[in-house]
Design an enzyme around this catalytic site. Structure first.
Site, PDB file in Angstrom:
ATOM      1  N   LYS A 183      36.697  -1.776  32.044  1.00  0.00           N
ATOM      2  CA  LYS A 183      37.848  -2.387  31.375  1.00  0.00           C
ATOM      3  C   LYS A 183      38.182  -3.715  32.047  1.00  0.00           C
ATOM      4  CE  LYS A 183      42.404  -2.046  31.994  1.00  0.00           C
ATOM      5  NZ  LYS A 183      42.749  -3.404  31.561  1.00  0.00           N
ATOM      6  N   GLY A 234      42.584  -5.224  41.824  1.00  0.00           N
ATOM      7  CA  GLY A 234      43.796  -5.819  41.264  1.00  0.00           C
ATOM      8  C   GLY A 234      44.883  -5.860  42.318  1.00  0.00           C
ATOM      9  N   SER A 235      46.114  -5.923  41.862  1.00  0.00           N
ATOM     10  CA  SER A 235      47.213  -6.091  42.817  1.00  0.00           C
ATOM     11  C   SER A 235      47.545  -4.768  43.505  1.00  0.00           C
ATOM     12  CB  SER A 235      48.442  -6.613  42.079  1.00  0.00           C
ATOM     13  OG  SER A 235      48.864  -5.636  41.155  1.00  0.00           O
ATOM     14  N   THR A 236      48.211  -4.877  44.631  1.00  0.00           N
ATOM     15  CA  THR A 236      48.616  -3.683  45.380  1.00  0.00           C
ATOM     16  C   THR A 236      49.608  -2.855  44.560  1.00  0.00           C
ATOM     17  OG1 THR A 236      48.158  -4.726  47.488  1.00  0.00           O
ATOM     18  CG2 THR A 236      49.755  -2.932  47.522  1.00  0.00           C
ATOM     19  N   THR A 237      50.495  -3.536  43.842  1.00  0.00           N
ATOM     20  CA  THR A 237      51.469  -2.802  43.024  1.00  0.00           C
ATOM     21  C   THR A 237      50.752  -1.937  41.991  1.00  0.00           C
ATOM     22  OG1 THR A 237      52.969  -4.631  43.289  1.00  0.00           O
ATOM     23  CG2 THR A 237      53.487  -3.110  41.518  1.00  0.00           C
ATOM     24  N   THR A 238      49.792  -2.528  41.276  1.00  0.00           N
ATOM     25  CA  THR A 238      49.065  -1.742  40.272  1.00  0.00           C
ATOM     26  C   THR A 238      48.203  -0.686  40.968  1.00  0.00           C
ATOM     27  OG1 THR A 238      48.973  -3.734  38.921  1.00  0.00           O
ATOM     28  CG2 THR A 238      47.620  -1.911  38.210  1.00  0.00           C
ATOM     29  N   GLU A 256      40.379  -2.135  45.618  1.00  0.00           N
ATOM     30  CA  GLU A 256      40.309  -3.477  46.232  1.00  0.00           C
ATOM     31  C   GLU A 256      41.568  -4.204  45.801  1.00  0.00           C
ATOM     32  OE1 GLU A 256      38.273  -4.419  48.380  1.00  0.00           O
ATOM     33  OE2 GLU A 256      36.435  -3.271  48.125  1.00  0.00           O
ATOM     34  N   CYS A 290      41.504 -13.271  46.066  1.00  0.00           N
ATOM     35  CA  CYS A 290      42.117 -12.242  46.922  1.00  0.00           C
ATOM     36  C   CYS A 290      41.988 -12.617  48.384  1.00  0.00           C
ATOM     37  CB  CYS A 290      41.501 -10.878  46.646  1.00  0.00           C
ATOM     38  SG  CYS A 290      39.729 -10.825  46.865  1.00  0.00           S
ATOM     39  N   GLU A 387      52.245 -12.388  48.617  1.00  0.00           N
ATOM     40  CA  GLU A 387      50.983 -12.985  48.183  1.00  0.00           C
ATOM     41  C   GLU A 387      51.284 -13.906  47.005  1.00  0.00           C
ATOM     42  OE1 GLU A 387      48.257 -10.462  45.971  1.00  0.00           O
ATOM     43  OE2 GLU A 387      46.535 -11.487  46.843  1.00  0.00           O
TER      44      GLU A 387
HETATM   45  P1  NAD Z   1      46.618  -6.439  38.132  1.00  0.00           P
HETATM   46  O1  NAD Z   1      46.847  -5.377  39.133  1.00  0.00           O
HETATM   47  O2  NAD Z   1      47.769  -6.931  37.358  1.00  0.00           O
HETATM   48  O3  NAD Z   1      45.530  -5.989  37.048  1.00  0.00           O
HETATM   49  C1  NAD Z   1      44.239  -5.560  37.396  1.00  0.00           C
HETATM   50  C2  NAD Z   1      43.689  -4.669  36.306  1.00  0.00           C
HETATM   51  O4  NAD Z   1      44.460  -3.454  36.255  1.00  0.00           O
HETATM   52  C3  NAD Z   1      43.750  -5.251  34.904  1.00  0.00           C
HETATM   53  O5  NAD Z   1      42.578  -4.891  34.209  1.00  0.00           O
HETATM   54  C4  NAD Z   1      44.970  -4.564  34.305  1.00  0.00           C
HETATM   55  O6  NAD Z   1      44.926  -4.485  32.893  1.00  0.00           O
HETATM   56  C5  NAD Z   1      44.842  -3.186  34.912  1.00  0.00           C
HETATM   57  N1  NAD Z   1      46.100  -2.406  34.964  1.00  0.00           N
HETATM   58  C6  NAD Z   1      47.367  -2.853  34.876  1.00  0.00           C
HETATM   59  N2  NAD Z   1      48.232  -1.820  35.011  1.00  0.00           N
HETATM   60  C7  NAD Z   1      47.487  -0.708  35.190  1.00  0.00           C
HETATM   61  C8  NAD Z   1      47.804   0.665  35.417  1.00  0.00           C
HETATM   62  N3  NAD Z   1      49.069   1.098  35.473  1.00  0.00           N
HETATM   63  N4  NAD Z   1      46.790   1.539  35.578  1.00  0.00           N
HETATM   64  C9  NAD Z   1      45.507   1.113  35.551  1.00  0.00           C
HETATM   65  N5  NAD Z   1      45.139  -0.172  35.344  1.00  0.00           N
HETATM   66  C10 NAD Z   1      46.129  -1.074  35.165  1.00  0.00           C
HETATM   67  O7  NAD Z   1      45.886  -7.603  38.968  1.00  0.00           O
HETATM   68  P2  NAD Z   1      45.544  -9.053  38.481  1.00  0.00           P
HETATM   69  O8  NAD Z   1      46.850  -9.775  38.379  1.00  0.00           O
HETATM   70  O9  NAD Z   1      44.609  -8.995  37.333  1.00  0.00           O
HETATM   71  O10 NAD Z   1      44.728  -9.618  39.749  1.00  0.00           O
HETATM   72  C11 NAD Z   1      45.336 -10.240  40.822  1.00  0.00           C
HETATM   73  C12 NAD Z   1      45.452  -9.300  42.015  1.00  0.00           C
HETATM   74  O11 NAD Z   1      44.189  -8.726  42.307  1.00  0.00           O
HETATM   75  C13 NAD Z   1      45.867 -10.024  43.286  1.00  0.00           C
HETATM   76  O12 NAD Z   1      46.813  -9.237  43.980  1.00  0.00           O
HETATM   77  C14 NAD Z   1      44.571 -10.110  44.083  1.00  0.00           C
HETATM   78  O13 NAD Z   1      44.753 -10.240  45.474  1.00  0.00           O
HETATM   79  C15 NAD Z   1      43.909  -8.840  43.703  1.00  0.00           C
HETATM   80  N6  NAD Z   1      42.467  -8.930  43.913  1.00  0.00           N
HETATM   81  C16 NAD Z   1      41.898  -8.193  44.915  1.00  0.00           C
HETATM   82  C17 NAD Z   1      40.534  -8.305  45.178  1.00  0.00           C
HETATM   83  C18 NAD Z   1      39.883  -7.514  46.277  1.00  0.00           C
HETATM   84  O14 NAD Z   1      38.667  -7.416  46.289  1.00  0.00           O
HETATM   85  N7  NAD Z   1      40.618  -6.947  47.204  1.00  0.00           N
HETATM   86  C19 NAD Z   1      39.759  -9.153  44.397  1.00  0.00           C
HETATM   87  C20 NAD Z   1      40.367  -9.892  43.382  1.00  0.00           C
HETATM   88  C21 NAD Z   1      41.721  -9.757  43.139  1.00  0.00           C
END
Ligand code: NAD
Length: 485
Positions: A183, A234-238, A256, A290, A387
């Site tokens: 996804k 994705g983000s730590t919150t998600t 990650e 990230c 961040e």
């Molecule tokens: P995000 O957490 O908003 O979204 C990431 C993915 O999760 C998207 O596909 C989104 O649709 C999906 N998602 C949203 N809510 C969800 C839920 N409740 N359950 C399951 N999936 C859900 O992140 P973003 O804004 O797309 O990316 C930016 C963040 O990602 C930054 O915090 C960045 O540091 C982090 N990031 C981390 C790495 C790493 O390798 N550690 C790499 C790239 C980005």
């Protein structure tokens, strides 16, 4: 994720080219509803994303389960071959994919091209990897470690490197014998969907499925009883929501997540060499990385000069639409992130902090945010503790080694860090003290499929890359015995 950038529409028949379809069970699937995808440089639509229903997800899970079971007859070499073919296919289509990536993500075209090429190289390298074979003699019995696939993997990717971070999951999962439901982010689904259409020729039906949807789809995946593992970036919150969702069926997890990486700069560095590297460490991909350097600690003896030089680069760097080949930094990817950055910068100004350089106000379409450096804010300012995930970075003055290590570690994040010094003893000593998954010395952002990358603390769980990354997609079985006489 927010729905600010996406509006529900009936899938437009006249815009087929801009409305790629989902890949389920080897077929490109029609859906009833689509959402608009915006080009962040123009705020105008650049495509439509299919919205998966719960039934579409069930269909993908069923297809993935069947393909996983069928795939058990594939040898390791055959699975590696599939991943090598994915690499070749990406390389064959770099131009078209890069163009699409720039349109939906915003990054400069040269960087988009690099992302596609690096995704291909990563797949190529992973296609040569295999799980370790381990056999030990334990008190008169043979003990064998066997690594078996987990089953159906749900791969959830973000919008900053939409293709590369997706392929980091797909390649090892397939090599280990799993099937995948991928996804992409609803902000950047088009390149990955296009890749799905291309890959139909090289991946057996159902082994890789690509589905897109709105806010409901991620939680449906994390809770789905037919999915055995979630690999999430994705983000730590998600990440916290993903962990909670996955707990219902106790799924395997790789997370990650976000970072707030420190860069620590000692006074013996060659400024001509190091300052440009620091600039790009913080601002590459408009800071939407990230592992961007998000807190730059500079020794007081060189602080003023580093600030002056970084500000000069920030003043002259070319910010604009990614399809202009002269542009070095593209727009912020979406409105939500753009608003957040503006609010962080506004908050810093309201605290009386100095932001450099002063950019002139320019009215234009697109989420453009010229790079800004915050001059020595206090450690508890939001611009330091949060961040930013954009081109807004605090430059922080330090005096001694113990002090800077303590300040660098004072964060819930633990993704990566960098240390800059000509004195290797100092650099290694500082690296040893930093509480994070990767520390670079006199460089940054050096990632490789040959070594694991992953965060500590609230930056994540598990790893991607290396044998460790491969084994994230395996269940370990230990076969003990028989006891020898
Ligand atoms: P995000 O957490 O908003 O979204 C990431 C993915 O999760 C998207 O596909 C989104 O649709 C999906 N998602 C949203 N809510 C969800 C839920 N409740 N359950 C399951 N999936 C859900 O992140 P973003 O804004 O797309 O990316 C930016 C963040 O990602 C930054 O915090 C960045 O540091 C982090 N990031 C981390 C790495 C790493 O390798 N550690 C790499 C790239 C980005």
């Amino acid at each position: 994720m927010t729905s600010l950038d996406v509006i529900a529409y009936p899938t437009p028949a006249s815009e087929r080219l801009l409305a790629p379809r989902m890949l389920i069970d080897g077929e490109l699937v029609e859906v009833g509803l689509s959402e608009m995808v915006l080009n962040p440089a123009t705020e105008k639509p650049c495509g439509f994303m299919p919205i998966a229903t719960r039934m579409d997800l069930d269909h993908a899970v069923e297809a993935a389960r069947t393909a996983y079971v069928k795939g058990k007859s594939l040898t390791l070499a055959e699975r590696q071959g599939i991943v090598a073919n994915i690499a070749a296919l990406l390389l064959d289509n770099v131009g078209e994919l890069a163009l699409l990536l720039t349109q939906e993500q915003g990054k400069p075209i040269a960087e988009a091209k690099m992302e596609v090429e690096r995704s291909a190289r990563w797949c190529e390298q992973v296609s040569k990897q295999k799980p370790p074979s381990r056999q030990i003699d334990d008190a008169g019995r043979d003990v064998r470690y066997v690594y078996e696939p987990i089953g159906v993997v749900g791969a959830i990717a973000p919008w900053n490197f939409p293709l590369m971070l997706a392929m980091w999951k797909v390649a090892p999962a397939l090599v280990m014998g799993n099937s995948v439901i991928l996804k992409p982010s609803p902000f950047t689904p088009l390149t990955v969907l296009k890749v799905g259409a291309l890959l139909r020729t090289v991946v057996p039906p159902g082994l890789l499925n690509i589905i897109t949807g709105n806010n409901e789809l991620g939680p449906w995946m994390t809770e789905h009883p037919g999915i055995d593992k979630i690999s999430f970036t994705g983000s730590t919150t998600t990440g916290r929501h993903v962990m909670a969702g996955a707990a219902t069926t106790l799924k395997r997890l790789t997370l990650e997540l976000g970072g707030n990486d420190p860069a620590i700069v000692f006074p013996d560095v060659d400024l001509d060499d190091v300052v440009p590297r620091l600039f790009w460490a913080a601002f590459r991909n408009s800071g939407q990385v990230c592992i961007a350097s998000k807190r730059i600690y500079v020794h007081y003896a060189i602080y003023d000069e580093v600030l002056r030089r970084l500000a000069e680069m920030a003043r002259t760097v070319r910010v604009g639409p990614g399809d202009d080949p002269a542009v070095q930094l593209g727009p912020i990817q979406n409105r939500m992130q753009f608003d957040r950055l503006n609010s962080l910068a506004r908050g810093a100004r309201e605290m009386g902090l100095k932001l450099v350089p002063e950019h002139g106000d320019e009215e234009r379409d697109g989420y453009f945010f010229a790079p800004l450096i915050v001059d020595n804010p206090p450690d508890d300012a939001p611009v330091v503790t949060e961040e930013a995930f954009g081109p807004l970075v605090p430059l922080l003055r330090f005096h001694d080694q113990a002090e800077v290590v303590a300040r660098a570690n004072a964060t819930p994040f633990g993704l990566a860090a960098s240390v800059w010094s000509r004195d290797e003893t100092i650099a290694q000593a500082v690296a040893a003290e930093l509480d994070c998954g990767t520390v670079w010395i006199n460089e940054v952002h050096a990632l490789s499929p040959e070594r694991p990358f992953g965060g500590r603390k609230q930056s994540g769980l598990g790893a991607e890359g290396g044998v460790e990354g491969l084994l994230e997609y395996a269940n370990r079985k230990v076969i003990v015995g028989p006891l020898r006489a």
